[in-house]
Design a protein around this motif. Sequence first.
Motif, mmCIF file in Angstrom:
data_model
loop_
_atom_site.group_PDB
_atom_site.id
_atom_site.type_symbol
_atom_site.label_atom_id
_atom_site.label_comp_id
_atom_site.label_asym_id
_atom_site.label_seq_id
_atom_site.Cartn_x
_atom_site.Cartn_y
_atom_site.Cartn_z
ATOM 1 N N MET A 1 0.833 -1.203 0.000
ATOM 2 C CA MET A 1 0.000 0.000 0.000
ATOM 3 C C MET A 1 0.872 1.259 0.000
ATOM 4 O O MET A 1 0.600 2.210 -0.740
ATOM 5 N N ASP A 2 1.923 1.273 0.826
ATOM 6 C CA ASP A 2 2.827 2.426 0.880
ATOM 7 C C ASP A 2 3.534 2.642 -0.455
ATOM 8 O O ASP A 2 3.644 3.778 -0.935
ATOM 9 N N ASP A 3 4.026 1.558 -1.053
ATOM 10 C CA ASP A 3 4.713 1.660 -2.348
ATOM 11 C C ASP A 3 3.759 2.162 -3.433
ATOM 12 O O ASP A 3 4.135 2.965 -4.288
ATOM 13 N N PHE A 4 2.519 1.684 -3.416
ATOM 14 C CA PHE A 4 1.508 2.119 -4.373
ATOM 15 C C PHE A 4 1.272 3.625 -4.232
ATOM 16 O O PHE A 4 1.281 4.370 -5.212
ATOM 17 N N ALA A 5 1.092 4.095 -2.995
ATOM 18 C CA ALA A 5 0.875 5.526 -2.752
ATOM 19 C C ALA A 5 2.093 6.339 -3.188
ATOM 20 O O ALA A 5 1.937 7.413 -3.783
ATOM 21 N N ASP A 6 3.297 5.844 -2.929
ATOM 22 C CA ASP A 6 4.507 6.556 -3.339
ATOM 23 C C ASP A 6 4.587 6.690 -4.858
ATOM 24 O O ASP A 6 4.988 7.746 -5.373
ATOM 25 N N ARG A 7 4.202 5.643 -5.582
ATOM 26 C CA ARG A 7 4.174 5.724 -7.060
ATOM 27 C C ARG A 7 3.228 6.823 -7.518
ATOM 28 O O ARG A 7 3.522 7.578 -8.449
ATOM 29 N N LEU A 8 2.053 6.915 -6.867
ATOM 30 C CA LEU A 8 1.085 7.936 -7.251
ATOM 31 C C LEU A 8 1.543 9.333 -6.842
ATOM 32 O O LEU A 8 1.234 10.311 -7.525
ATOM 33 N N ARG A 9 2.273 9.433 -5.756
ATOM 34 C CA ARG A 9 2.855 10.730 -5.380
ATOM 35 C C ARG A 9 3.820 11.200 -6.475
ATOM 36 O O ARG A 9 3.835 12.376 -6.840
ATOM 37 N N ALA A 10 4.621 10.267 -6.988
ATOM 38 C CA ALA A 10 5.604 10.597 -8.019
ATOM 39 C C ALA A 10 4.948 11.065 -9.316
ATOM 40 O O ALA A 10 5.515 11.896 -10.026
ATOM 41 N N THR A 11 3.749 10.563 -9.617
ATOM 42 C CA THR A 11 3.055 10.968 -10.849
ATOM 43 C C THR A 11 2.108 12.139 -10.622
ATOM 44 O O THR A 11 1.489 12.621 -11.566
ATOM 45 N N GLY A 12 1.967 12.578 -9.369
ATOM 46 C CA GLY A 12 1.058 13.675 -9.056
ATOM 47 C C GLY A 12 -0.397 13.255 -8.952
ATOM 48 O O GLY A 12 -1.285 14.103 -8.880
ATOM 49 N N GLU A 13 -0.667 11.939 -8.897
ATOM 50 C CA GLU A 13 -2.044 11.452 -8.848
ATOM 51 C C GLU A 13 -2.544 11.200 -7.426
ATOM 52 O O GLU A 13 -3.727 10.980 -7.221
#
Length: 135
Positions: A37-49
Motif C-alpha cells: 500500500m505504501d509503495d503504491f501511494a509513493d508511485r502515485l505521489r511521483a506521478t502527481g495522482e
Amino acid sequence: MAKYLLLKHYRGAPAAVNDVPMDRWTPEEISAHMQYMDDFADRLRATGEFVAEAALAPDGLWIRSDGEGRPPVTDGPFAETKDLIAGWMLIDVDGRERAVELAGELSAAPGKNGEPIHEWLEVRPLYGEPPLVTE
C-alpha cells in the motif's frame, strides 16, 4: 483531471479471492500488505495522482441529531455493519479509466500466504470538486 475515492471495505463488498480476514494473518503478512500500500501511494505521489489516504479503525458510532437543544443520539459501535470502511485513498487522475486501472492494481495487494487478495474496491468520483492538478 478528476478526483476519485478508492474505498476498501471490511465487509459488505463481494468476497475477495484470497478472503482471509487480516486478524488471521501473520505480522509478516500484515507488513507485506502495508508495504504494498505504501509503495503504491509513493508511485502515485511521483506521478502527481495521489491526494490522500487513511486506514480506519474497525469501531465507530452512528450519530444523529435529536432536535434543537437535545444531545445527539448515538448507537454503536457497529463493527459488524455491512458498510464498514477499512480505508480509503483519494486520487486525482485523468479520468475514469485511470481510476479503474489503479483500483485494479490496488486490489492485488498481498494477503494471507503472500498471495494477492484480489479484493473488490469501490471507486467513487467526487461530486463538484475542482481537480488539484491543473497542468
